[in-house]
Design a protein around this motif. Structure first.
Motif, PDB file in Angstrom:
ATOM      1  N   SER A  58       0.477  -1.333   0.166  1.00  5.85           N
ATOM      2  CA  SER A  58       0.239   0.006   0.265  1.00  5.85           C
ATOM      3  C   SER A  58       0.587   0.834  -0.164  1.00  5.85           C
ATOM      4  O   SER A  58       0.606   2.008  -0.524  1.00  5.85           O
ATOM      5  CB  SER A  58      -0.732   0.068   0.924  1.00  5.85           C
ATOM      6  OG  SER A  58      -0.371  -0.380   2.105  1.00  5.85           O
ATOM      7  N   PRO A 104      -0.053   5.467   2.671  1.00  7.79           N
ATOM      8  CA  PRO A 104      -0.476   4.921   1.375  1.00  7.79           C
ATOM      9  C   PRO A 104      -1.043   5.281   0.314  1.00  7.79           C
ATOM     10  O   PRO A 104      -1.639   7.051   0.080  1.00  7.79           O
ATOM     11  CB  PRO A 104      -1.824   3.409   1.954  1.00  7.79           C
ATOM     12  CG  PRO A 104      -2.151   4.729   2.567  1.00  7.79           C
ATOM     13  CD  PRO A 104      -2.079   5.296   3.549  1.00  7.79           C
ATOM     14  N   PRO A 130      -4.968   2.264  -2.225  1.00  5.35           N
ATOM     15  CA  PRO A 130      -4.535   0.838  -2.031  1.00  5.35           C
ATOM     16  C   PRO A 130      -5.445  -0.060  -2.334  1.00  5.35           C
ATOM     17  O   PRO A 130      -6.129  -1.235  -1.288  1.00  5.35           O
ATOM     18  CB  PRO A 130      -3.727   0.797  -1.287  1.00  5.35           C
ATOM     19  CG  PRO A 130      -4.187   2.166   0.248  1.00  5.35           C
ATOM     20  CD  PRO A 130      -5.209   2.838  -1.064  1.00  5.35           C
ATOM     21  N   ARG A 131      -5.298  -1.751  -2.668  1.00  8.80           N
ATOM     22  CA  ARG A 131      -6.137  -2.757  -3.097  1.00  8.80           C
ATOM     23  C   ARG A 131      -5.141  -3.625  -3.900  1.00  8.80           C
ATOM     24  O   ARG A 131      -5.850  -4.810  -4.280  1.00  8.80           O
ATOM     25  CB  ARG A 131      -7.331  -2.823  -3.578  1.00  8.80           C
ATOM     26  CG  ARG A 131      -7.681  -1.930  -4.596  1.00  8.80           C
ATOM     27  CD  ARG A 131      -9.026  -1.360  -4.977  1.00  8.80           C
ATOM     28  NE  ARG A 131      -9.179  -1.374  -6.025  1.00  8.80           N
ATOM     29  CZ  ARG A 131      -9.269   0.233  -6.730  1.00  8.80           C
ATOM     30  NH1 ARG A 131      -8.425   1.160  -5.987  1.00  8.80           N
ATOM     31  NH2 ARG A 131      -9.062   1.048  -8.531  1.00  8.80           N
TER      32      ARG A 131
END
Length: 208
Positions: A155, A183, A187-188
């Protein structure tokens, strides 16, 4: 009242400091859960090894110049981002002018005299990711960042652009420290510590 700027140690040949900050309020049409503030601080200094050959021992000037730069840049990053406890990711970079060696850029950031001290000042544990190059004045350098204590946390894999319009001159080096308070937006893409094992043997389709 005008703030009084303390003049840094003149012995390192410092010509100027450049601070850059940004914050992303929306990404893909939505506000991030926690907008991250990012900053870079660049110091333009005289190249202490100018005119020396490839056999020159770089250690003495590393010991003299790099710790001063580490403190100078870390202090300004901390101030720009609201305190050391706010900082979650960090990175470093250097650009040597055209009259210097690429090794001169590395000599000011790739040793304990800079990296260890920046990590300590910013309360990090991870190795500090980096970039370095040789270029004419005004070159934009993309400085990579990652989490200061958990380098495997994807992230916080991000970059920040740093540029000094009139530096480095041929006889100078630009040294950069950068940091982020969080981050990337949204984020993923997972985490290296929890990724599945992926090899050419266990993929159903392997690109040819």
């Amino acid at each position: 009242m005008q703030e009084r700027m303390e003049r840094p140690d003149e012995s390192i040949g410092l010509r100027k400091l450049v601070l850059y900050r940004d914050v992303v309020f929306t990404e893909a049409g939505d506000a991030p859960a926690r907008p991250a503030r990012r900053a870079s601080v660049a110091a333009v200094v005289r190249n202490p090894w100018l005119g020396t050959g490839p056999a020159e021992d770089l250690l003495a000037e590393q010991e003299r110049v790099a710790p001063v730069l580490a403190k100078l840049l870390a202090d300004r990053l901390i101030a720009a981002l609201g305190g050391v406890e706010e900082i979650e990711a960090f990175g470093k970079a250097a650009v040597v002018g055209t009259a210097g060696e690429i090794e001169h850029a590395g000599a000011l950031i790739h040793t304990p005299y800079f990296g260890n001290l920046v990590r300590e000042f910013l309360r990090g544990e991870s190795i500090i990711c980096f970039a370095d190059t040789r270029a004419e004045a005004g070159e934009t350098l993309i400085v990579p960042l990652w989490h200061k204590t958990h380098a495997a946390t994807r992230s916080h894999y991000q970059t920040i652009s740093a540029r000094v319009p009139d530096g480095p001159r041929a006889d100078e080096i630009v040294v950069i420290a950068a940091a982020s308070t969080g981050p990337r937006p949204h984020p993923r893409i997972g985490d290296r510590m929890t990724d599945p094992v992926v090899t050419t043997q266990n993929l159903e389709v392997v690109p040819s």
